[in-house]
Design a protein around this motif. Sequence first.
Motif, PDB file in Angstrom:
ATOM      1  N   ARG A 248       0.820  -1.219   0.000  1.00 18.57           N
ATOM      2  CA  ARG A 248       0.000   0.000   0.000  1.00 18.57           C
ATOM      3  C   ARG A 248       0.853   1.268   0.000  1.00 18.57           C
ATOM      4  NH1 ARG A 248      -2.334  -3.163   4.302  1.00 18.57           N
ATOM      5  NH2 ARG A 248      -4.103  -4.377   3.500  1.00 18.57           N
ATOM      6  N   ASP A 249       1.990   1.227   0.675  1.00 17.12           N
ATOM      7  CA  ASP A 249       2.826   2.432   0.778  1.00 17.12           C
ATOM      8  C   ASP A 249       3.516   2.809  -0.528  1.00 17.12           C
ATOM      9  OD1 ASP A 249       2.183   2.579   3.447  1.00 17.12           O
ATOM     10  OD2 ASP A 249       4.050   1.658   4.145  1.00 17.12           O
ATOM     11  N   PHE A 250       3.481   1.901  -1.506  1.00 19.10           N
ATOM     12  CA  PHE A 250       4.247   2.142  -2.736  1.00 19.10           C
ATOM     13  C   PHE A 250       3.382   2.131  -3.988  1.00 19.10           C
ATOM     14  CE2 PHE A 250       7.244   0.403   0.343  1.00 19.10           C
ATOM     15  CZ  PHE A 250       8.320   1.278   0.230  1.00 19.10           C
ATOM     16  N   ARG A 251       2.080   2.160  -3.835  1.00 24.19           N
ATOM     17  CA  ARG A 251       1.213   2.077  -5.008  1.00 24.19           C
ATOM     18  C   ARG A 251       1.210   3.377  -5.802  1.00 24.19           C
ATOM     19  NH1 ARG A 251      -3.534  -1.469  -1.946  1.00 24.19           N
ATOM     20  NH2 ARG A 251      -2.208  -3.330  -1.739  1.00 24.19           N
ATOM     21  N   GLY A 252       0.894   3.230  -7.089  1.00 27.72           N
ATOM     22  CA  GLY A 252       0.844   4.386  -7.969  1.00 27.72           C
ATOM     23  C   GLY A 252       2.177   4.756  -8.591  1.00 27.72           C
ATOM     24  N   ARG A 253       3.204   3.909  -8.426  1.00 25.71           N
ATOM     25  CA  ARG A 253       4.527   4.209  -8.979  1.00 25.71           C
ATOM     26  C   ARG A 253       4.921   3.274 -10.129  1.00 25.71           C
ATOM     27  NH1 ARG A 253       8.268   5.070  -3.517  1.00 25.71           N
ATOM     28  NH2 ARG A 253       6.645   5.992  -2.181  1.00 25.71           N
ATOM     29  N   GLY A 254       4.022   2.380 -10.522  1.00 29.32           N
ATOM     30  CA  GLY A 254       4.337   1.462 -11.611  1.00 29.32           C
ATOM     31  C   GLY A 254       5.242   0.311 -11.216  1.00 29.32           C
ATOM     32  N   LEU A 255       5.347   0.019  -9.930  1.00 26.52           N
ATOM     33  CA  LEU A 255       6.279  -1.017  -9.482  1.00 26.52           C
ATOM     34  C   LEU A 255       5.788  -2.418  -9.817  1.00 26.52           C
ATOM     35  CD1 LEU A 255       7.350   0.455  -6.018  1.00 26.52           C
ATOM     36  CD2 LEU A 255       8.485   0.682  -8.252  1.00 26.52           C
ATOM     37  N   ALA A 256       4.481  -2.637  -9.818  1.00 27.24           N
ATOM     38  CA  ALA A 256       3.955  -3.949 -10.201  1.00 27.24           C
ATOM     39  C   ALA A 256       4.296  -4.255 -11.659  1.00 27.24           C
ATOM     40  CB  ALA A 256       2.445  -4.004  -9.979  1.00 27.24           C
ATOM     41  N   LYS A 257       4.238  -3.235 -12.504  1.00 22.54           N
ATOM     42  CA  LYS A 257       4.633  -3.416 -13.905  1.00 22.54           C
ATOM     43  C   LYS A 257       6.100  -3.820 -14.005  1.00 22.54           C
ATOM     44  CE  LYS A 257       1.563  -0.389 -16.588  1.00 22.54           C
ATOM     45  NZ  LYS A 257       1.519   0.816 -17.458  1.00 22.54           N
ATOM     46  N   LEU A 258       6.931  -3.174 -13.214  1.00 24.47           N
ATOM     47  CA  LEU A 258       8.357  -3.507 -13.230  1.00 24.47           C
ATOM     48  C   LEU A 258       8.581  -4.969 -12.854  1.00 24.47           C
ATOM     49  CD1 LEU A 258      10.028  -0.404 -11.509  1.00 24.47           C
ATOM     50  CD2 LEU A 258      10.423  -1.194 -13.844  1.00 24.47           C
ATOM     51  N   ALA A 259       7.915  -5.412 -11.794  1.00 23.68           N
ATOM     52  CA  ALA A 259       8.094  -6.786 -11.338  1.00 23.68           C
ATOM     53  C   ALA A 259       7.600  -7.778 -12.384  1.00 23.68           C
ATOM     54  CB  ALA A 259       7.353  -6.991 -10.015  1.00 23.68           C
ATOM     55  N   LYS A 260       6.407  -7.536 -12.907  1.00 27.69           N
ATOM     56  CA  LYS A 260       5.839  -8.494 -13.855  1.00 27.69           C
ATOM     57  C   LYS A 260       6.591  -8.488 -15.176  1.00 27.69           C
ATOM     58  CE  LYS A 260       1.505 -10.525 -15.180  1.00 27.69           C
ATOM     59  NZ  LYS A 260       0.077 -10.636 -14.830  1.00 27.69           N
ATOM     60  N   ASN A 261       7.027  -7.318 -15.617  1.00 27.47           N
ATOM     61  CA  ASN A 261       7.777  -7.245 -16.872  1.00 27.47           C
ATOM     62  C   ASN A 261       9.094  -8.020 -16.757  1.00 27.47           C
ATOM     63  OD1 ASN A 261       7.898  -6.403 -19.528  1.00 27.47           O
ATOM     64  ND2 ASN A 261       8.951  -4.486 -19.052  1.00 27.47           N
ATOM     65  N   ASP A 262       9.751  -7.877 -15.629  1.00 24.40           N
ATOM     66  CA  ASP A 262      11.000  -8.609 -15.402  1.00 24.40           C
ATOM     67  C   ASP A 262      10.748 -10.117 -15.449  1.00 24.40           C
ATOM     68  OD1 ASP A 262      13.851  -8.856 -14.369  1.00 24.40           O
ATOM     69  OD2 ASP A 262      12.766  -9.788 -12.714  1.00 24.40           O
ATOM     70  N   SER A 263       9.703 -10.565 -14.775  1.00 31.38           N
ATOM     71  CA  SER A 263       9.391 -11.992 -14.734  1.00 31.38           C
ATOM     72  C   SER A 263       9.033 -12.519 -16.119  1.00 31.38           C
ATOM     73  CB  SER A 263       8.249 -12.245 -13.751  1.00 31.38           C
ATOM     74  OG  SER A 263       7.951 -13.618 -13.665  1.00 31.38           O
ATOM     75  N   LEU A 264       8.228 -11.777 -16.856  1.00 35.69           N
ATOM     76  CA  LEU A 264       7.817 -12.211 -18.197  1.00 35.69           C
ATOM     77  C   LEU A 264       9.006 -12.301 -19.144  1.00 35.69           C
ATOM     78  CD1 LEU A 264       4.512 -10.173 -18.575  1.00 35.69           C
ATOM     79  CD2 LEU A 264       4.686 -12.667 -18.720  1.00 35.69           C
ATOM     80  N   HIS A 265       9.894 -11.325 -19.104  1.00 37.71           N
ATOM     81  CA  HIS A 265      11.073 -11.370 -19.974  1.00 37.71           C
ATOM     82  C   HIS A 265      11.943 -12.582 -19.651  1.00 37.71           C
ATOM     83  CE1 HIS A 265      11.215  -7.758 -22.558  1.00 37.71           C
ATOM     84  NE2 HIS A 265      10.437  -7.207 -21.615  1.00 37.71           N
ATOM     85  N   ARG A 266      12.092 -12.872 -18.366  1.00 35.11           N
ATOM     86  CA  ARG A 266      12.925 -14.012 -18.000  1.00 35.11           C
ATOM     87  C   ARG A 266      12.229 -15.331 -18.337  1.00 35.11           C
ATOM     88  NH1 ARG A 266      13.742 -14.571 -12.994  1.00 35.11           N
ATOM     89  NH2 ARG A 266      12.453 -12.926 -12.078  1.00 35.11           N
ATOM     90  N   ALA A 267      10.902 -15.362 -18.237  1.00 37.03           N
ATOM     91  CA  ALA A 267      10.162 -16.573 -18.618  1.00 37.03           C
ATOM     92  C   ALA A 267      10.325 -16.845 -20.115  1.00 37.03           C
ATOM     93  CB  ALA A 267       8.690 -16.423 -18.257  1.00 37.03           C
ATOM     94  N   ARG A 268      10.216 -15.805 -20.916  1.00 36.25           N
ATOM     95  CA  ARG A 268      10.388 -15.987 -22.356  1.00 36.25           C
ATOM     96  C   ARG A 268      11.796 -16.456 -22.686  1.00 36.25           C
ATOM     97  NH1 ARG A 268       9.136 -11.067 -26.414  1.00 36.25           N
ATOM     98  NH2 ARG A 268      10.995 -10.234 -25.388  1.00 36.25           N
TER      99      ARG A 268
END
Length: 309
Positions: A248-268
């Motif tokens: 909750r303290d870090f929402r609105g900064r696009g951090l979830a996108k960063l985490a998921k994008n990193d995971s997806l790139h490594r999965a591919r």
Amino acid sequence: MTVTVRDLRTDVPAEVAEYSDVRHQALPHILWTPAAILHNLTHTPPSARNRSLVAEQDGELIGTAQVGLAHDSPEPGQGYLNIYVRPDRAHRGAGTLLVRAAEEHLTAHGATKLYAWVIDAPANRAFAERHGYRASRSAHFLRLDLVNGALPPRQDLPAGAELRTGADFADDPRPVFRLDAETMADEPSDVEFAFTDYEAWLAETWRHPQFSPELTSVVLVDGRPAAFTLARTDGGTRYGTAMTGTSRDFRGRGLAKLAKNDSLHRARAAGYTEALTGNDAGNEPMLAVNKWFGYEVCGTEVRYVRELG
């Protein structure tokens, strides 16, 4: 030609594999594996009264049911039954028999409100309504083609942020547990959960046979876990995200996108060809994130509820 219902024989590997296959045929948007099915059965607390039922005809499994109580909810008396029948074995009475057996089990253990996920198709919804269930919320399944799809490029990390994998927390996963518990508490749901049992989380999530610590991504901000995406795989070419969220303290900064994008790139890069996930239909922020990645809705389920007098 008689259809009968009984418990899944967990000591018969071929039957567990058949159970998994029935589920995959009915709902291919989830990572079903025999190991995961056995894990869920053996690591759910006894208070959940968990059962896996099968409908059998002439020695063939044609339907399945996941049945249990919401043991981790502060509100007692809530049960669930998720019924799936092989699409090519429908209209033989298997679904009705499974519902009857599931309801008898749940009511015997004090359930007064029953929840069931139902595939969003006219025949499935009519079946639920004939059995006294009313429609509630809905959820979407989403799919991303990792071979032909175009992932967004990796983004620069903001000041003070760094990316880690789940494997970096192997010695002490508790920070990931805290992040998972906080984000799960804010997930849209009919059932309120008290997600506080670290040992249960270790057994059910961290040690789940599909869990991939190597593909799980965690964003730290000034050393504190702020966002993550928890990855699972089917041991083949399919990858799924079981949870993505931000403290909750870090929402609105696009951090979830960063985490998921990193995971997806490594999965591919690791050779996975298909990415699956799911979102509550009312979770517009996460649906927008997944649309940004290129996910497309590939199926929908509706949550049905029956309150017992």
